[in-house]
Write a protein that holds these residues in place. Sequence first.
Motif, mmCIF file in Angstrom:
data_model
loop_
_atom_site.group_PDB
_atom_site.id
_atom_site.type_symbol
_atom_site.label_atom_id
_atom_site.label_comp_id
_atom_site.label_asym_id
_atom_site.label_seq_id
_atom_site.Cartn_x
_atom_site.Cartn_y
_atom_site.Cartn_z
ATOM 1 N N SER A 111 7.767 11.396 -8.083
ATOM 2 C CA SER A 111 9.213 11.453 -8.241
ATOM 3 C C SER A 111 9.885 11.078 -6.931
ATOM 4 C CB SER A 111 9.622 12.879 -8.638
ATOM 5 O OG SER A 111 10.970 13.129 -8.314
ATOM 6 N N GLY A 112 10.935 10.277 -7.021
ATOM 7 C CA GLY A 112 11.696 9.932 -5.828
ATOM 8 C C GLY A 112 12.290 11.161 -5.158
ATOM 9 N N LEU A 113 12.674 12.135 -5.962
ATOM 10 C CA LEU A 113 13.212 13.380 -5.399
ATOM 11 C C LEU A 113 12.142 14.135 -4.641
ATOM 12 C CD1 LEU A 113 15.386 14.547 -8.425
ATOM 13 C CD2 LEU A 113 16.172 13.463 -6.312
ATOM 14 N N LYS A 157 11.369 12.254 -1.303
ATOM 15 C CA LYS A 157 12.400 12.507 -0.281
ATOM 16 C C LYS A 157 12.269 13.918 0.281
ATOM 17 C CE LYS A 157 16.022 9.287 -1.574
ATOM 18 N NZ LYS A 157 16.569 8.745 -0.371
ATOM 19 N N ALA A 158 11.994 14.885 -0.561
ATOM 20 C CA ALA A 158 11.831 16.279 -0.096
ATOM 21 C C ALA A 158 10.638 16.387 0.836
ATOM 22 C CB ALA A 158 11.666 17.214 -1.286
ATOM 23 N N ALA A 159 9.566 15.654 0.573
ATOM 24 C CA ALA A 159 8.368 15.700 1.421
ATOM 25 C C ALA A 159 8.639 15.130 2.798
ATOM 26 C CB ALA A 159 7.223 14.951 0.742
ATOM 27 N N ARG A 160 9.553 14.180 2.903
ATOM 28 C CA ARG A 160 9.885 13.582 4.202
ATOM 29 C C ARG A 160 10.581 14.580 5.124
ATOM 30 N NH1 ARG A 160 13.072 8.145 3.101
ATOM 31 N NH2 ARG A 160 12.206 7.798 1.063
ATOM 32 N N LYS A 161 11.285 15.533 4.551
ATOM 33 C CA LYS A 161 12.053 16.490 5.347
ATOM 34 C C LYS A 161 11.159 17.521 6.009
ATOM 35 C CE LYS A 161 16.212 15.929 2.627
ATOM 36 N NZ LYS A 161 17.103 16.516 1.657
ATOM 37 N N SER A 162 9.961 17.726 5.471
ATOM 38 C CA SER A 162 9.099 18.773 6.059
ATOM 39 C C SER A 162 8.139 18.223 7.067
ATOM 40 C CB SER A 162 8.337 19.505 4.981
ATOM 41 O OG SER A 162 7.810 18.643 4.000
ATOM 42 N N ALA A 220 0.833 -1.205 0.000
ATOM 43 C CA ALA A 220 0.000 0.000 0.000
ATOM 44 C C ALA A 220 0.869 1.257 0.000
ATOM 45 C CB ALA A 220 -0.945 -0.002 1.199
ATOM 46 N N GLU A 221 1.954 1.220 0.755
ATOM 47 C CA GLU A 221 2.874 2.367 0.781
ATOM 48 C C GLU A 221 3.541 2.551 -0.576
ATOM 49 O OE1 GLU A 221 5.145 5.670 1.993
ATOM 50 O OE2 GLU A 221 3.225 4.848 2.663
ATOM 51 N N LEU A 222 3.938 1.458 -1.197
ATOM 52 C CA LEU A 222 4.531 1.549 -2.532
ATOM 53 C C LEU A 222 3.519 2.109 -3.535
ATOM 54 C CD1 LEU A 222 6.564 -1.773 -2.653
ATOM 55 C CD2 LEU A 222 7.496 0.553 -2.608
ATOM 56 N N SER A 223 2.279 1.666 -3.434
ATOM 57 C CA SER A 223 1.223 2.180 -4.320
ATOM 58 C C SER A 223 1.002 3.667 -4.094
ATOM 59 C CB SER A 223 -0.093 1.425 -4.097
ATOM 60 O OG SER A 223 0.040 0.101 -4.537
#
Length: 104
Positions: free
Chosen positions: A94-96, A99-104, A85-88
């Motif tokens: 975009s992987g970039l 990753k940017a969303a995880r930082k906020s 489900a997380e992969l979906s």
Amino acid sequence: MSALDRLAATIAARKGADPDGSWTAKLLAKGPEKCAEKFGEEAVEAVIEAVKGDRTRLTAEAADVLYHLLVMCAARDVSLAEIEAELSRREGQSGLDEKAARKS
């Protein structure tokens, strides 16, 4: 049913099994920390084979990594369905950007 689905089902079935009769049950009985340690060992072995370039050995080690990843996750009650489900959820992103969303 895929091979990963069957493997995840087997791992789930072994959670309450006798550790003397199953490697999976033995790992799970040792707790999540031991499962994580074993996953780490297998991941390192896969990295070594990737660097060496031996496709056959890398394939075998990658299978070990997937197995131990599922055991580690099962030890913390994280199912293959939840991982899928997380992969979906990430699909098409975009992987970039992810990753940017995880930082906020």
